[in-house]
Write an enzyme that holds these catalytic residues in place. Sequence first.
Site, PDB file in Angstrom:
ATOM      1  N   ASP A  35      -1.389-116.493 -48.261  1.00 39.74           N
ATOM      2  CA  ASP A  35      -2.045-115.219 -47.947  1.00 39.74           C
ATOM      3  C   ASP A  35      -2.940-114.765 -49.092  1.00 39.74           C
ATOM      4  O   ASP A  35      -2.511-114.717 -50.247  1.00 39.74           O
ATOM      5  CB  ASP A  35      -0.995-114.130 -47.693  1.00 39.74           C
ATOM      6  CG  ASP A  35      -0.284-114.316 -46.368  1.00 39.74           C
ATOM      7  OD1 ASP A  35      -0.975-114.422 -45.344  1.00 39.74           O
ATOM      8  OD2 ASP A  35       0.960-114.355 -46.362  1.00 39.74           O
ATOM      9  N   ASP A 174       2.296-114.486 -36.745  1.00 42.63           N
ATOM     10  CA  ASP A 174       2.495-114.062 -38.128  1.00 42.63           C
ATOM     11  C   ASP A 174       3.006-112.619 -38.119  1.00 42.63           C
ATOM     12  O   ASP A 174       2.318-111.721 -37.636  1.00 42.63           O
ATOM     13  CB  ASP A 174       1.185-114.150 -38.907  1.00 42.63           C
ATOM     14  CG  ASP A 174       1.363-113.910 -40.394  1.00 42.63           C
ATOM     15  OD1 ASP A 174       2.511-113.685 -40.832  1.00 42.63           O
ATOM     16  OD2 ASP A 174       0.358-113.957 -41.128  1.00 42.63           O
TER      17      ASP A 174
END
Length: 217
Positions: A35, A174
């Site tokens: 990320d 996610d």
Amino acid sequence: MTKLLCPSMMCADFSCLEKEIEDLERGGIDIFHLDVMDGSFVPNFGMGLQDIEYICQKAKKPCDVHLMITNPGDYVETFARLGVQIIYIHPETDKHACRTLQKIKDAGAQAGIALNPGTSFDSIKDLLYLCDYVLVMSVNPGFAGQDYLDFVTPKFKKLVEQAKKYGGYKVMIDGACSVEKIKLLSAIGVEGFILGTSALFNKGRSYTDICGELRGL
């Protein structure tokens, strides 16, 4: 259907990162999920370039990067050079998302879009022809530990139903990806699962045992 198990490395123990990578691969994961946040598009900061470069160098399994940043097209070549093999952008942040997706492919990576909970199927359907992956956020992006937003479930169903029409992209989840949600969504046809603290990390058990159980759901 084969499950893609993708540990969110933001949740890993960075005091022994090389061991975490080795243990996760030994445990049977498929893709390392990385990320990147800029503190603007989302109110948080994620992994740095050095973190991503290190993981890409050490990992034997492929790595993806989730760009929660503004103007992601400016950084495609940077992440491709670091060794990332899948690059997700948020179309909400990119005025020329179609061009950026093609730029990802031209850089030798696979292209994906990440959709916020409030982003509709109809608003992104024309981009799907360029997508290898579609990552649906079941929480608002930027923080771990949030609750799953149930109103997102119909969007998973819609994307799975339409996948063949648009070239066969893979649908991923996610956010708040618990054991219960993996069981529910895999039955719908979702293929990939970004695993954080809800299902994988900080459980006091081996990754091998946990991954084996998740695949058996």
